[in-house]
Design a protein around this motif. Structure first.
Motif, mmCIF file in Angstrom:
data_model
loop_
_atom_site.group_PDB
_atom_site.id
_atom_site.type_symbol
_atom_site.label_atom_id
_atom_site.label_comp_id
_atom_site.label_asym_id
_atom_site.label_seq_id
_atom_site.Cartn_x
_atom_site.Cartn_y
_atom_site.Cartn_z
ATOM 1 N N LEU A 62 0.809 -1.210 0.000
ATOM 2 C CA LEU A 62 0.000 0.000 0.000
ATOM 3 C C LEU A 62 0.851 1.273 0.000
ATOM 4 O O LEU A 62 0.306 2.379 -0.067
ATOM 5 C CB LEU A 62 -0.919 0.014 1.223
ATOM 6 N N GLY A 63 2.162 1.108 0.117
ATOM 7 C CA GLY A 63 3.045 2.269 0.141
ATOM 8 C C GLY A 63 3.161 2.911 1.506
ATOM 9 O O GLY A 63 3.610 4.058 1.617
ATOM 10 N N SER A 64 2.758 2.172 2.546
ATOM 11 C CA SER A 64 2.821 2.684 3.921
ATOM 12 C C SER A 64 3.517 1.675 4.818
ATOM 13 O O SER A 64 2.880 1.064 5.700
ATOM 14 C CB SER A 64 1.408 2.969 4.451
ATOM 15 N N PRO A 65 4.805 1.435 4.611
ATOM 16 C CA PRO A 65 5.497 0.444 5.441
ATOM 17 C C PRO A 65 5.361 0.779 6.919
ATOM 18 O O PRO A 65 5.429 1.949 7.305
ATOM 19 C CB PRO A 65 6.947 0.504 4.971
ATOM 20 N N PHE A 66 5.168 -0.256 7.722
ATOM 21 C CA PHE A 66 4.913 -0.049 9.149
ATOM 22 C C PHE A 66 6.211 -0.153 9.935
ATOM 23 O O PHE A 66 6.810 -1.222 10.035
ATOM 24 C CB PHE A 66 3.897 -1.068 9.667
#
Length: 422
Positions: free
Chosen positions: A250-254
């Motif tokens: 999603l392009g939002s690495p955690f």
């Protein structure tokens, strides 16, 4: 390493204590902190919700690592502001923090990742809520889609109560009930991989026996002797790895602490919820048992490379935290009540006081929130740690103090409030 802990509560006090015990950590700062944190850190009167102000403070003190404790600043993007200033920060971006900030987003991520979790429906009207309640049946589980400080969930067999809770929220997620004891797993993540800490169990309801309204947590213990061998490995493989992969997609690495709240059902562990930070009070006993350096672990995650940090290690035995809350909690709070007796525990090596809602005034230490403090103890096993924690509770008093008497009591691993859900 200079560290800055952002936040005011028990979680932040426990983090500051653990960081202060790391030989590589030369300074601990906190913004704004609390009276307990002031004993191990330098406090700064900075609003934890003000990203630019936090970043400016981190820059001015030469912080090597910023640890953002609470969920609200993370969802608001405070970690983004610190990263933009070129400082390593342990805490997800505002986009990644949606795993906690929106229950609907979290459920969509789990569905895409194939994570085992309860069936659910997102509802925005009374008609949708009623249909979802009828579809899933009792016990009813209704969750506010937005942040609610751990108190936005109702689990009840009373349909009217479920409808009333939903009516007070703009959008809710209605879920099927997961039957089984609940537990928490904190996973330190670098965006690609994760390192699990010890699992813990907390007690959410305000009254003994798991009754009364939900709270932010009334006590906790770790480790969990009733948890089957291999459970943590299963959660890492079936929950954490696919979730981190989906967040990257999603392009939002955690990057930060992925808090996985689970139920041990008859078909194995299933996710109840994700949070984007360490839980409070359930991380308190976990950090009490941590023997490896916390600073190095969090810095490696913040730098995106956990392979440079050793696996976390823990002492034998167990730890228990018991929360003391102010009068009227959780519906309200009583502030300004003088707290006495905390100083008597400073000489104990296996018992300490974790401050959450306290303040220093001319009258001394006073209550300043709903959950005022926790007494945390380590021992040879859960029963030993529990006995020490409750012995510590007896030394502390303030008007209207309330606490549960059954934290970590036998039998362990039971479903909270099971008798009230029928």
């Amino acid at each position: 390493m200079r560290t800055l802990v952002v936040g005011t509560g028990g979680r932040e006090h426990a983090l500051a204590l653990a960081l202060s015990r790391d030989p590589a950590v030369t300074e601990v700062h906190a913004a704004p902190g609390n009276p307990g944190i002031s004993e191990v850190a330098t406090l700064h009167a900075v609003d934890p919700m003000d990203g630019p102000a936090v970043a400016a403070l981190a820059t001015s003190i030469g912080a090597d690592l910023v640890v953002v404790g609470p969920e609200a600043p993370l969802v608001a993007g405070v970690a983004d502001a610190v990263r933009a200033a070129g400082i390593a920060v342990f805490g997800p971006s505002g986009d990644a923090a949606r795993l906690e900030g929106s229950k609907d987003f979290s459920k969509r991520v789990m569905a895409a990742a194939g994570v085992p979790t309860a069936g659910s429906r997102t509802c925005t009207s009374p008609e949708e809520v009623a249909a979802a309640l009828d579809a899933f049946g009792a016990p009813y589980v209704v969750k506010d889609d937005a942040l609610a400080a751990g108190k936005g969930v109702v689990v009840t067999s009373d349909r009217d109560e479920a409808l009333a809770h939903a009516a007070g929220c703009a959008r809710v997620v209605v879920e099927e009930f997961l039957d089984g004891p609940e537990f928490s797993l904190f996973v330190v993540c670098d965006g690609t991989q994760g390192r699990p800490l010890l699992p813990a169990q907390d007690f959410k309801r305000v009254f003994d026996g798991g009754r009364g309204p939900n709270t932010g947590g009334m006590g906790s213990y770790s480790p969990l002797p009733w948890l089957p061998a291999g459970t943590v490995e299963t959660v890492m493989a079936d929950v954490v790895a696919p979730t981190l992969a989906e967040m990257r997609r999603l392009g939002s690495p955690f990057v930060g602490c992925l808090y996985v709240g689970l139920a041990l059902t008859s078909s194995g562990p299933q996710v109840i919820e994700f949070n984007c930070r360490f839980g409070d009070p359930d991380v308190q006993p976990v950090l009490a048992l941590l023997t490896s350096p916390l600073g190095a672990l969090l810095r490696a995650a913040a730098d995106g490379d956990l392979s440079t940090a050793p696996q976390p290690t823990f002492a034998a035995g167990a730890a228990v935290s018991v929360v003391m809350a102010s009068a009227g909690y959780p519906e309200g709070t009583s502030t300004g009540d003088v707290v006495v007796g905390t100083e008597t525990l400073t000489v104990e090596t296996d018992v300490d006081v974790i401050h959450a809602g306290t303040a220093r005034t001319d009258a001394g230490l006073v209550t300043a929130g709903g959950r005022v403090l926790a007494v945390r103890a380590t021992g040879a096993d859960v029963a030993d740690a529990r006995a020490k924690a409750y012995e510590g509770i007896r030394t502390i008093s303030f008007p209207g103090a309330q606490w549960r008497r059954d934290i970590a009591a036998e039998p362990l691993g039971v479903v909270e409030g099971a008798l009230s859900r029928g």
